[in-house]
Design an enzyme around this catalytic site. Structure first.
Site, PDB file in Angstrom:
ATOM      1  N   LYS A   1       0.155  -1.666   5.476  1.00  0.00           N
ATOM      2  CA  LYS A   1       0.246  -3.050   5.899  1.00  0.00           C
ATOM      3  C   LYS A   1       1.003  -3.136   7.225  1.00  0.00           C
ATOM      4  O   LYS A   1       0.578  -3.797   8.160  1.00  0.00           O
ATOM      5  CB  LYS A   1       0.975  -3.834   4.803  1.00  0.00           C
ATOM      6  CG  LYS A   1       0.888  -5.312   4.955  1.00  0.00           C
ATOM      7  CD  LYS A   1       1.744  -5.980   3.890  1.00  0.00           C
ATOM      8  CE  LYS A   1       2.229  -7.317   4.386  1.00  0.00           C
ATOM      9  NZ  LYS A   1       3.388  -7.805   3.667  1.00  0.00           N
TER      10      LYS A   1
ATOM     11  N   LYS B   1      14.922   4.596   3.438  1.00  0.00           N
ATOM     12  CA  LYS B   1      15.227   3.162   3.499  1.00  0.00           C
ATOM     13  C   LYS B   1      16.599   2.913   4.116  1.00  0.00           C
ATOM     14  O   LYS B   1      16.808   1.891   4.767  1.00  0.00           O
ATOM     15  CB  LYS B   1      15.119   2.531   2.113  1.00  0.00           C
ATOM     16  CG  LYS B   1      13.689   2.395   1.644  1.00  0.00           C
ATOM     17  CD  LYS B   1      13.543   1.376   0.529  1.00  0.00           C
ATOM     18  CE  LYS B   1      12.069   1.214   0.143  1.00  0.00           C
ATOM     19  NZ  LYS B   1      11.887   0.431  -1.086  1.00  0.00           N
TER      20      LYS B   1
ATOM     21  N   LYS C   1      -1.585   7.078   7.335  1.00  0.00           N
ATOM     22  CA  LYS C   1      -1.960   6.507   6.052  1.00  0.00           C
ATOM     23  C   LYS C   1      -2.153   4.993   6.209  1.00  0.00           C
ATOM     24  O   LYS C   1      -1.407   4.353   6.934  1.00  0.00           O
ATOM     25  CB  LYS C   1      -0.827   6.791   5.052  1.00  0.00           C
ATOM     26  CG  LYS C   1      -1.161   6.449   3.624  1.00  0.00           C
ATOM     27  CD  LYS C   1      -0.108   6.985   2.669  1.00  0.00           C
ATOM     28  CE  LYS C   1      -0.278   6.333   1.314  1.00  0.00           C
ATOM     29  NZ  LYS C   1       0.656   6.819   0.317  1.00  0.00           N
TER      30      LYS C   1
END
Ligand code: TRP
Length: 326
Positions: free
Chosen positions: A196, A112, A193
């Site tokens: 979204k 992140k 995978k």
């Protein structure tokens, strides 16, 4: 009495069939054996870019989809993290027993930090401590999570051990439960995978027409170029979706007929579409029923927050005594 199980849900309304197979569906099964507590983690979401104007709605949407998909408020506790301030209170205390070095080794923090270079805040760094607080506040022994969260649960155990060693035995060490089937559903591109952000997903609330539009061009066994070529289900993503959504008989038929070119990819997709619809239709119906009753989801979340808070308060009394502030 059933033992407590805890999991956190990111506040996003776009939940896809990968989330369903890898998470929600397994949670629902676990409710037979565990006392389930599910929390929409809106304070965790605050560690990355955050749209104030859509936040409330996203939380309600996330709750609605999860309830529709099986987190029945009669059978488990579902609530929003920010409504139970004991989470952040305990997180502060746990911060004081968490080594900086451990936090800086967290894979999710490193990833992140790369993705959000302009906003590497202290909250992002101590994110796993808030997660540990979520779990330990309910003395949960079991935490169902995806592979990517195992490291955070290991850290939670470490934090529980450190706290107990310093202040006395308060917290049990939680175990992570990783689903065998459905843990890694690939997207319709058959490569990454399902996610979204990659746009390779089928949403849980999509209509049969939308679902078909996505399935029709989905990647299958790429060695099977012509209808007459035999296929190999083992390397076909569509087959793995069948294994998650179809009944045993359909799975066996697809397995047998694909190998001998008895069915083509379009036939296989039509069968999958039928299976998917059978799973998704009742979910869609429950979701629209909830939407048609204004205030219903909020009511469920209010009730959940009350139940969660009562339990959280008990643990916090014990914690405050243990650390000597009371
Ligand atoms: N970090 C988890 C995720 O990204 C969400 C989460 C927050 C969670 N608190 C939790 C998961 C507690 C399990 C237990 O998916």
């Amino acid at each position: 009495m059933k033992s407590p199980l805890f999991s956190g849900i990111q506040p996003t309304g776009t939940i896809h069939i990968g989330n369903y197979c890898g998470a929600i569906r397994n949670w629902v099964r676990l409710l037979d054996t565990y006392d389930g507590i599910f929390c929409i983690v809106d304070y965790h979401a605050l560690t990355v870019a955050h749209d104030v104007s859509t936040t409330r709605q996203r939380v309600v949407d996330a709750a609605r989809v999860n309830i529709a998909a099986g987190l029945d408020p009669e059978k488990c506790v579902l609530f929003v993290q920010s409504r139970v301030p004991e989470h952040t209170e305990l997180a502060w205390i746990l911060n004081t027993v968490t080594p900086m070095g451990d936090l800086s080794r967290m894979t999710q923090f490193k990833e992140k930090s790369k993705q959000h270079e302009d906003n590497i805040n202290a909250g992002l760094f101590s994110y796993p401590v808030l997660q540990a607080a979520d779990i330990l506040l309910y003395k949960a022994g079991a935490v169902p999570v995806g592979e990517d969260q195992i490291q955070h649960i290991e850290l939670t155990r470490e934090v529980a051990r450190k706290f107990n060693a310093r202040f006395g035995e308060v917290f049990p060490e939680p175990a992570h439960l990783v689903p065998k089937e459905g843990a890694r559903i690939l997207g319709l591109d058959g490569k990454a995978k399902m996610s979204k952000s990659l746009g390779n997903y089928v949403g849980l609330l999509e209509s049969p027409e939308e679902t078909w539009k996505k399935l029709a061009p989905a990647v299958t066994d790429e060695n099977r170029k012509r209808r007459s070529d035999p296929g190999n289900p083992e390397i076909c993503n569509l087959y793995s979706l069948h294994r998650n959504f179809s009944d045993d008989e359909t799975i066996a038929t697809v397995d047998r007929e694909c190998r001998v070119a008895g069915i083509g990819c379009v036939d296989c997709k039509k069968m999958l579409h039928r299976s998917l619809s059978a799973t998704l239709e009742p979910i869609r119906e429950r979701a629209s029923a909830l939407e048609a009753t204004p205030g219903k989801v909020e009511e469920i979340l209010d009730h959940g927050a009350k139940q969660a808070k009562a339990r959280a308060e008990r643990t916090m009394e014990e914690v405050r005594r243990a650390i000597g502030v009371r």
